[in-house]
Design an enzyme around this catalytic site. Structure first.
Site, PDB file in Angstrom:
ATOM      1  N   ARG A 140       0.801  -1.251  -0.117  1.00  0.00           N
ATOM      2  CA  ARG A 140      -0.017  -0.138   0.113  1.00  0.00           C
ATOM      3  C   ARG A 140       0.799   1.309   0.033  1.00  0.00           C
ATOM      4  NH1 ARG A 140      -5.224  -1.848   2.327  1.00  0.00           N
ATOM      5  NH2 ARG A 140      -5.223  -4.053   1.693  1.00  0.00           N
ATOM      6  N   ARG A 145       0.942   2.419  12.749  1.00  0.00           N
ATOM      7  CA  ARG A 145       0.219   1.102  12.402  1.00  0.00           C
ATOM      8  C   ARG A 145       0.139   0.985  10.713  1.00  0.00           C
ATOM      9  NH1 ARG A 145      -6.089   1.527  13.287  1.00  0.00           N
ATOM     10  NH2 ARG A 145      -6.543   3.401  12.120  1.00  0.00           N
ATOM     11  N   HIS A 146       0.574   2.018  10.230  1.00  0.00           N
ATOM     12  CA  HIS A 146       0.522   1.543   8.668  1.00  0.00           C
ATOM     13  C   HIS A 146       2.043   1.497   8.117  1.00  0.00           C
ATOM     14  CE1 HIS A 146      -3.226   3.915   8.918  1.00  0.00           C
ATOM     15  NE2 HIS A 146      -3.539   3.040   8.036  1.00  0.00           N
ATOM     16  N   GLU A 181       0.784   3.756   1.177  1.00  0.00           N
ATOM     17  CA  GLU A 181       0.256   4.608   2.703  1.00  0.00           C
ATOM     18  C   GLU A 181       1.044   5.963   2.431  1.00  0.00           C
ATOM     19  OE1 GLU A 181      -2.479   4.288   4.198  1.00  0.00           O
ATOM     20  OE2 GLU A 181      -2.857   2.107   3.929  1.00  0.00           O
ATOM     21  N   SER A 199     -10.785  -6.692   7.930  1.00  0.00           N
ATOM     22  CA  SER A 199     -11.892  -6.450   7.667  1.00  0.00           C
ATOM     23  C   SER A 199     -12.272  -7.534   6.494  1.00  0.00           C
ATOM     24  CB  SER A 199     -11.833  -4.947   7.014  1.00  0.00           C
ATOM     25  OG  SER A 199     -11.163  -5.100   5.874  1.00  0.00           O
ATOM     26  N   GLU A 235      -8.166  -1.870  14.262  1.00  0.00           N
ATOM     27  CA  GLU A 235      -8.726  -2.765  13.393  1.00  0.00           C
ATOM     28  C   GLU A 235      -7.727  -3.623  13.016  1.00  0.00           C
ATOM     29  OE1 GLU A 235      -9.965  -1.233   9.643  1.00  0.00           O
ATOM     30  OE2 GLU A 235      -9.023  -2.656   8.536  1.00  0.00           O
ATOM     31  N   ARG A 276      -0.297  -6.279  12.460  1.00  0.00           N
ATOM     32  CA  ARG A 276      -1.105  -5.632  13.193  1.00  0.00           C
ATOM     33  C   ARG A 276      -1.561  -6.523  14.575  1.00  0.00           C
ATOM     34  NH1 ARG A 276      -5.132  -1.307  10.543  1.00  0.00           N
ATOM     35  NH2 ARG A 276      -3.503  -0.023   9.549  1.00  0.00           N
TER      36      ARG A 276
END
Ligand code: AMO
Length: 435
Positions: free
Chosen positions: A213, A221-222, A215, A361, A358, A409
């Site tokens: 990603r 957390r990324h 990001e 998902s 999170e 995570r």
């Protein structure tokens, strides 16, 4: 070290002598006697050098070694009440495999905690610390346990391409690649391919692999490359089937880590709680109210965000709950592949949050091609660009659903680490591309 690891490359037992290899952790010169602590991946052993009994050249060479040099020593093993192992070695010969430079950019046994950046810049030295390695021993165990659980539930281990022609998780976080003059991307997730497999008769699949990603956010957390644990299952009746599978898998992982990872948890000082099942469910609307009550100004449909997730995490923690579902997200907030709940603004989707973050998902997918194409258009995507994916829906696609779990995570939260980067050997982020 010795005794524990007779079979290892770093310990060899000879006729009355032993040969041990390791890093020079500490040299203490007390005049008439010197001590060296030698360390390998399994532990430490003391070398004792009474000046009068050791050949002068050997004494001089060993006691002037730089810390962290890689050496091998042969000597006599003696019982000793002064050492933790109950043993010491009186060296009679040695070999220097590789002398360490000085000063060390990062102390391996220093009491002062180095900054995370310093640790990551000198990661090989950092990983010489048992507690830094313990994270990866636990992470390795988590992979094993995930596979065990999936296999016992009939999931087949698959691999999908990481060089892809289109993204599934939004254009903003796509990394572009020049693919022989054609535009291509690094896969953000196995989403499209794991769904395509649902049209094949591989009824349940899982994949553990890298996801990329772009990001732009610099948070704890990324990262730009992480390991995604994905599952997809066909012929489901509802997303409850998917959530049940995740609960089974998570339970196996938590129990396995707490039993088989006890030694490494101990090294980290972690007492791992096993989340009680069934994991409670909160709706997105309930979460929104809680977050608003706590003073956060979120609009309908907004992502709960780091702060919102934390508020909900604290609320659940006050009820003794670590792991919980957030369900019924507005369909607008979810990607095109998620099934909308007809006649409502919601979707058949869920997040799994653990200790205020999170970690997963997923949801039920839209398997009806006409509805799927409509959702793509509504979200500004051109179905023609996804033709390879849509083909799988043209010739009989079963109802299906699945999930993606960010393994780092999960591990970060299990071990109470302050930053996801600590659960990645060589993390990649906005600024970090080496080591
Ligand atoms: P999502 O985009 O929510 O869903 O990602 C799934 C999980 O992956 C982890 N994750 C990350 N971890 C570290 N750094 C990042 N930049 C990062 N981005 C995501 C999180 C997240 O919960 N295809 C869907 C899943 C599905 O529906 O099957 C997806 O990728 O733990």
């Amino acid at each position: 070290m010795a005794g524990k690891r007779k079979d290892s490359g770093s310990v060899r037992v000879g006729d009355g002598t032993v040969t041990v290899a390791g890093w020079v952790q500490e040299v203490r010169n007390l005049g008439g006697i010197s001590f060296i602590v030698l360390r390998d991946g399994a532990g430490e052993i003391q070398l004792t050098l009474p000046k009068k009994k050791i050949e002068p050249g050997l004494f001089e060479a060993l006691t002037t070694l730089h810390r962290e040099s890689a050496i091998e020593v042969t000597g006599e093993v003696k019982e000793s009440k002064q050492t933790a192992l109950g043993l010491e070695i009186i060296p009679s010969s040695f070999k220097i495999h590789s002398e360490a430079g000085a000063p060390l950019p990062l102390g391996v046994v220093d009491k002062v905690n180095a900054e995370m950046d310093t640790r990551l810049n000198h990661r090989t030295l950092d990983l010489r610390k048992p507690e830094a390695r313990a994270v990866f021993q636990i992470k390795g165990l988590v992979f094993e346990l995930l596979s065990e659980a999936c296999q016992s539930l009939g999931f087949v281990n698959v691999n999908t391409p990481k060089l892809v022609s289109s993204g599934a998780e939004g254009g903003a976080t796509l990394f572009g690649v020049d693919y022989f003059g054609r535009p291509a991307y690094l896969a953000q997730s196995p989403q499209l391919y794991k769904q395509m497999l649902m049209a094949t008769g591989l009824e349940r699949v899982y994949e553990i692999g890298p996801a990329f990603r772009a990001e732009p956010s610099n948070t704890n957390r990324h990262v730009t490359e992480f390991i995604s644990f994905d599952g997809e299952m066909s012929w489901i009746e509802s997303q409850d089937d998917v959530m049940d599978a995740i609960e089974e898998i998570m339970d196996h992982v938590f129990r396995g880590v707490s039993e088989r990872g006890a030694e490494h948890l101990g090294a980290l000082g972690v007492e791992l709680g096993i989340p009680s099942r069934p994991y409670p469910k909160l709706t997105y609307e309930e979460c929104l109210s809680l977050v608003r009550e706590a003073g956060l100004d979120l609009a309908d449909g907004d992502d709960l965000g780091t702060e919102g997730e934390k508020i909900i995490g604290d609320h659940m923690a006050s009820k003794g709950v670590d792991m919980y579902w957030i369900v019924e997200y507005p369909e607008e907030a979810k990607p095109f592949y998620i099934m909308a709940k007809e006649g409502t603004p919601y979707s058949y989707s869920f997040d799994l949050d653990y200790k205020g973050q999170e970690i997963s998902s997923g949801g039920q997918r839209e398997h009806r091609i006409d509805v799927l194409e409509g959702r793509m258009r509504d979200k500004g995507l051109d179905p023609a660009e996804f033709d390879f994916y849509l083909e799988a829906f043209r010739f009989g696609m079963p109802p299906h659903g699945g999930w993606g779990i960010g393994v780092e995570r999960l591990v970060t939260k299990m071990l109470g680490l302050p930053n996801v980067r600590e659960a990645i050997l060589f993390p990649r982020d906005l600024t970090r591309l080496t080591p």
